[in-house]
Write a protein that holds these residues in place. Sequence first.
Motif, PDB file in Angstrom:
ATOM      1  N   CYS A 176      41.008  -7.438 -24.850  1.00 32.41           N
ATOM      2  CA  CYS A 176      41.670  -6.951 -23.633  1.00 32.41           C
ATOM      3  C   CYS A 176      41.417  -7.842 -22.424  1.00 32.41           C
ATOM      4  O   CYS A 176      41.923  -7.554 -21.332  1.00 32.41           O
ATOM      5  CB  CYS A 176      41.192  -5.530 -23.311  1.00 32.41           C
ATOM      6  SG  CYS A 176      41.667  -4.298 -24.527  1.00 32.41           S
ATOM      7  N   ASP A 177      40.636  -8.903 -22.585  1.00 32.47           N
ATOM      8  CA  ASP A 177      40.262  -9.761 -21.465  1.00 32.47           C
ATOM      9  C   ASP A 177      41.278 -10.903 -21.325  1.00 32.47           C
ATOM     10  O   ASP A 177      41.322 -11.793 -22.178  1.00 32.47           O
ATOM     11  CB  ASP A 177      38.859 -10.327 -21.703  1.00 32.47           C
ATOM     12  CG  ASP A 177      38.320 -11.069 -20.504  1.00 32.47           C
ATOM     13  OD1 ASP A 177      39.108 -11.748 -19.817  1.00 32.47           O
ATOM     14  OD2 ASP A 177      37.098 -10.998 -20.259  1.00 32.47           O
ATOM     15  N   PRO A 178      42.083 -10.905 -20.272  1.00 36.34           N
ATOM     16  CA  PRO A 178      43.121 -11.942 -20.139  1.00 36.34           C
ATOM     17  C   PRO A 178      42.557 -13.350 -20.025  1.00 36.34           C
ATOM     18  O   PRO A 178      43.198 -14.309 -20.471  1.00 36.34           O
ATOM     19  CB  PRO A 178      43.884 -11.525 -18.876  1.00 36.34           C
ATOM     20  CG  PRO A 178      42.971 -10.595 -18.136  1.00 36.34           C
ATOM     21  CD  PRO A 178      42.128  -9.922 -19.170  1.00 36.34           C
ATOM     22  N   LYS A 179      41.364 -13.490 -19.437  1.00 35.40           N
ATOM     23  CA  LYS A 179      40.779 -14.838 -19.314  1.00 35.40           C
ATOM     24  C   LYS A 179      40.433 -15.396 -20.690  1.00 35.40           C
ATOM     25  O   LYS A 179      40.674 -16.578 -20.981  1.00 35.40           O
ATOM     26  CB  LYS A 179      39.533 -14.804 -18.433  1.00 35.40           C
ATOM     27  CG  LYS A 179      38.950 -16.202 -18.181  1.00 35.40           C
ATOM     28  CD  LYS A 179      37.768 -16.156 -17.245  1.00 35.40           C
ATOM     29  CE  LYS A 179      37.314 -17.547 -16.830  1.00 35.40           C
ATOM     30  NZ  LYS A 179      36.992 -18.431 -17.972  1.00 35.40           N
ATOM     31  N   ILE A 180      39.867 -14.548 -21.537  1.00 35.32           N
ATOM     32  CA  ILE A 180      39.527 -14.992 -22.890  1.00 35.32           C
ATOM     33  C   ILE A 180      40.790 -15.369 -23.655  1.00 35.32           C
ATOM     34  O   ILE A 180      40.835 -16.391 -24.342  1.00 35.32           O
ATOM     35  CB  ILE A 180      38.732 -13.901 -23.633  1.00 35.32           C
ATOM     36  CG1 ILE A 180      37.311 -13.808 -23.058  1.00 35.32           C
ATOM     37  CG2 ILE A 180      38.686 -14.173 -25.142  1.00 35.32           C
ATOM     38  CD1 ILE A 180      36.468 -12.712 -23.662  1.00 35.32           C
ATOM     39  N   GLN A 181      41.834 -14.553 -23.518  1.00 40.28           N
ATOM     40  CA  GLN A 181      43.091 -14.864 -24.200  1.00 40.28           C
ATOM     41  C   GLN A 181      43.633 -16.218 -23.750  1.00 40.28           C
ATOM     42  O   GLN A 181      44.110 -17.020 -24.565  1.00 40.28           O
ATOM     43  CB  GLN A 181      44.142 -13.775 -23.944  1.00 40.28           C
ATOM     44  CG  GLN A 181      43.684 -12.349 -24.196  1.00 40.28           C
ATOM     45  CD  GLN A 181      43.064 -12.150 -25.566  1.00 40.28           C
ATOM     46  OE1 GLN A 181      43.719 -12.340 -26.580  1.00 40.28           O
ATOM     47  NE2 GLN A 181      41.801 -11.773 -25.583  1.00 40.28           N
ATOM     48  N   LYS A 182      43.537 -16.473 -22.456  1.00 38.55           N
ATOM     49  CA  LYS A 182      44.048 -17.739 -21.910  1.00 38.55           C
ATOM     50  C   LYS A 182      43.178 -18.915 -22.333  1.00 38.55           C
ATOM     51  O   LYS A 182      43.692 -19.948 -22.772  1.00 38.55           O
ATOM     52  CB  LYS A 182      44.110 -17.655 -20.380  1.00 38.55           C
ATOM     53  CG  LYS A 182      44.644 -18.922 -19.726  1.00 38.55           C
ATOM     54  CD  LYS A 182      44.681 -18.784 -18.210  1.00 38.55           C
ATOM     55  CE  LYS A 182      45.173 -20.073 -17.559  1.00 38.55           C
ATOM     56  NZ  LYS A 182      45.179 -19.968 -16.067  1.00 38.55           N
ATOM     57  N   ASP A 183      41.857 -18.759 -22.216  1.00 37.57           N
ATOM     58  CA  ASP A 183      40.950 -19.864 -22.535  1.00 37.57           C
ATOM     59  C   ASP A 183      41.039 -20.269 -24.002  1.00 37.57           C
ATOM     60  O   ASP A 183      40.990 -21.455 -24.338  1.00 37.57           O
ATOM     61  CB  ASP A 183      39.508 -19.482 -22.194  1.00 37.57           C
ATOM     62  CG  ASP A 183      39.243 -19.453 -20.696  1.00 37.57           C
ATOM     63  OD1 ASP A 183      40.067 -20.015 -19.937  1.00 37.57           O
ATOM     64  OD2 ASP A 183      38.225 -18.875 -20.277  1.00 37.57           O
ATOM     65  N   LEU A 184      41.153 -19.282 -24.889  1.00 38.37           N
ATOM     66  CA  LEU A 184      41.200 -19.573 -26.324  1.00 38.37           C
ATOM     67  C   LEU A 184      42.628 -19.777 -26.830  1.00 38.37           C
ATOM     68  O   LEU A 184      42.822 -20.067 -28.007  1.00 38.37           O
ATOM     69  CB  LEU A 184      40.526 -18.438 -27.112  1.00 38.37           C
ATOM     70  CG  LEU A 184      39.043 -18.206 -26.827  1.00 38.37           C
ATOM     71  CD1 LEU A 184      38.493 -17.099 -27.720  1.00 38.37           C
ATOM     72  CD2 LEU A 184      38.230 -19.487 -27.003  1.00 38.37           C
ATOM     73  N   LYS A 185      43.611 -19.596 -25.937  1.00 34.78           N
ATOM     74  CA  LYS A 185      45.031 -19.770 -26.287  1.00 34.78           C
ATOM     75  C   LYS A 185      45.456 -18.817 -27.406  1.00 34.78           C
ATOM     76  O   LYS A 185      46.222 -19.186 -28.305  1.00 34.78           O
ATOM     77  CB  LYS A 185      45.324 -21.217 -26.673  1.00 34.78           C
ATOM     78  CG  LYS A 185      45.028 -22.234 -25.572  1.00 34.78           C
ATOM     79  CD  LYS A 185      45.358 -23.638 -26.028  1.00 34.78           C
ATOM     80  CE  LYS A 185      45.219 -24.652 -24.890  1.00 34.78           C
ATOM     81  NZ  LYS A 185      43.828 -24.797 -24.421  1.00 34.78           N
ATOM     82  N   ILE A 186      44.962 -17.580 -27.351  1.00 38.22           N
ATOM     83  CA  ILE A 186      45.291 -16.579 -28.362  1.00 38.22           C
ATOM     84  C   ILE A 186      46.782 -16.250 -28.310  1.00 38.22           C
ATOM     85  O   ILE A 186      47.316 -15.941 -27.258  1.00 38.22           O
ATOM     86  CB  ILE A 186      44.469 -15.287 -28.167  1.00 38.22           C
ATOM     87  CG1 ILE A 186      42.961 -15.580 -28.179  1.00 38.22           C
ATOM     88  CG2 ILE A 186      44.848 -14.243 -29.226  1.00 38.22           C
ATOM     89  CD1 ILE A 186      42.429 -16.093 -29.483  1.00 38.22           C
ATOM     90  N   LYS A 187      47.441 -16.296 -29.462  1.00 42.48           N
ATOM     91  CA  LYS A 187      48.867 -15.986 -29.537  1.00 42.48           C
ATOM     92  C   LYS A 187      49.171 -14.809 -30.464  1.00 42.48           C
ATOM     93  O   LYS A 187      50.295 -14.301 -30.468  1.00 42.48           O
ATOM     94  CB  LYS A 187      49.653 -17.213 -30.025  1.00 42.48           C
ATOM     95  CG  LYS A 187      49.598 -18.408 -29.079  1.00 42.48           C
ATOM     96  CD  LYS A 187      50.205 -18.065 -27.727  1.00 42.48           C
ATOM     97  CE  LYS A 187      50.167 -19.273 -26.791  1.00 42.48           C
ATOM     98  NZ  LYS A 187      50.630 -18.921 -25.435  1.00 42.48           N
ATOM     99  N   ALA A 188      48.215 -14.402 -31.299  1.00 40.24           N
ATOM    100  CA  ALA A 188      48.444 -13.283 -32.220  1.00 40.24           C
ATOM    101  C   ALA A 188      47.160 -12.484 -32.363  1.00 40.24           C
ATOM    102  O   ALA A 188      46.060 -13.037 -32.298  1.00 40.24           O
ATOM    103  CB  ALA A 188      48.910 -13.792 -33.579  1.00 40.24           C
ATOM    104  N   HIS A 189      47.320 -11.171 -32.544  1.00 35.59           N
ATOM    105  CA  HIS A 189      46.177 -10.271 -32.684  1.00 35.59           C
ATOM    106  C   HIS A 189      46.237  -9.518 -34.002  1.00 35.59           C
ATOM    107  O   HIS A 189      47.317  -9.080 -34.418  1.00 35.59           O
ATOM    108  CB  HIS A 189      46.172  -9.221 -31.553  1.00 35.59           C
ATOM    109  CG  HIS A 189      45.672  -9.739 -30.244  1.00 35.59           C
ATOM    110  ND1 HIS A 189      46.471  -9.845 -29.141  1.00 35.59           N
ATOM    111  CD2 HIS A 189      44.449 -10.169 -29.867  1.00 35.59           C
ATOM    112  CE1 HIS A 189      45.750 -10.313 -28.119  1.00 35.59           C
ATOM    113  NE2 HIS A 189      44.523 -10.518 -28.540  1.00 35.59           N
ATOM    114  N   VAL A 190      45.073  -9.335 -34.618  1.00 36.89           N
ATOM    115  CA  VAL A 190      44.924  -8.397 -35.731  1.00 36.89           C
ATOM    116  C   VAL A 190      43.916  -7.350 -35.270  1.00 36.89           C
ATOM    117  O   VAL A 190      42.721  -7.634 -35.123  1.00 36.89           O
ATOM    118  CB  VAL A 190      44.427  -9.085 -37.017  1.00 36.89           C
ATOM    119  CG1 VAL A 190      44.237  -8.046 -38.131  1.00 36.89           C
ATOM    120  CG2 VAL A 190      45.404 -10.168 -37.457  1.00 36.89           C
ATOM    121  N   ASN A 191      44.417  -6.151 -35.014  1.00 35.56           N
ATOM    122  CA  ASN A 191      43.597  -5.058 -34.496  1.00 35.56           C
ATOM    123  C   ASN A 191      43.208  -4.140 -35.657  1.00 35.56           C
ATOM    124  O   ASN A 191      44.040  -3.401 -36.181  1.00 35.56           O
ATOM    125  CB  ASN A 191      44.406  -4.293 -33.442  1.00 35.56           C
ATOM    126  CG  ASN A 191      43.645  -3.100 -32.876  1.00 35.56           C
ATOM    127  OD1 ASN A 191      42.467  -2.886 -33.178  1.00 35.56           O
ATOM    128  ND2 ASN A 191      44.323  -2.305 -32.069  1.00 35.56           N
TER     129      ASN A 191
END
Length: 312
Positions: A176-191
Motif C-alpha cells: 500500500c506504500d506508493p513510494k515503495i511501488q515507485k522505487d521498485l517499479k512494481i507493475k503487478a501484485h499477487v495478493n
Amino acid sequence: MDGLVLCEPTELYNILNQVTKLSRLTEPNYLCLLDVRTKREYDESHVITARRVKQEGKEYLTPESVDLECVKYCVVYDSNTSSLEIILEDNDDENSDNHNQGLVLGPAIECGRVLTHLTRRPVYILRGGYELFSAMYHFFRTQKIIWMPQELDAFQPYPVEIMPGRIYLGNFSQACDPKIQKDLKIKAHVNVSTEIGPFFVGDSDKLLHIQVEDSLEANISPFLRHLCHFIDIHLELDSVILVFSKLGISRSCAAIIAYLMHRHGQTLKRSWNYVKKCKGNMCPNRAFVNQLQLWEKIVLGDFVTDISDLLY
C-alpha cells in the motif's frame, strides 16, 4: 580468499530489509556496514547505516564502537571491486629495462583481510561496490552519518528481492506504500490474503487476488497453477511483481516457494532454503507446508523433500 566472501548487491539489499517486530537494523550486533571510499565520496552519499573506515597511513582503523566478534554480518564496500581475485599490475622500474609485477588489491579487500582477524564469521565484500549498489537501489543512498536508535526503530523495510529486479516478497503495508511501488517499479501484485486495497483499480490484469486465510484449514493448492501462470505472463511482459500477504511471512512465502518450484523444476527443500535466505522470518503454516509437498509431486512427479527436515 580465506575469510572473505563476495556479496551480491541483492544480498545486501535483503540484509538491510530483514525484520522481526522492527527492522533488524535496530539490533547492534546484526550488521556492520563499512565504506572504505574517500571521505569526499562518503560525504557525497553512501549506503544507509554505512560507517566510513578511516586510515592512518596504510592501516585501516575499525570503528571502536563495534565488536566484530559478535556481529552477524560484516559487509565492506569500496567504489567498484567486482571480484576477490588479486590483480597483477606491471610496475616500471626507472633504473632498469625490467618490468616488475606487483599485487594490487581493491580497498575493500585490503580492509576485509584485516577484519577477518577480528571476527569468527566471513567478511562480505560487496560485488560492484557502491557504484553498482547505488545504481540498483538509488533509494538507499544517503548523506546521513549518525543514526539515532529511534530513527532505526522508525525505519520501514522494503520488500525482499526474490528475483533481482523482477519479483519481490512483502507485506500488506508495503503493498500500500506508493513510494515503495515507485522505487521498485512494481507493475503487478499477487495478493495472498483476505485484505483488499487500492491496487490497480480497474485493471484486473495486473492484480491476482488469492483469498485464503492463514489457518490450518486453509487450502492454497487450487490456486497454484493460476498463480504460476500469472507470474510467468508478467515476467514475459517485463513487469515487476510484488507477492504479498498481511504480514508477509506465511501465505505469500508459500506462494513464492510454489512458484520457484514450478519455474526451476526444483525441490521444495531447495526453494524453501532459498526463500528462507532472502527472508529470515519466513514461516508458512504447517497446512501450507503439507500442500507444498503435494505440489512438489505435481511438479517433479514424486515426493522428494522430507518436510520434517525443513528448518523453521
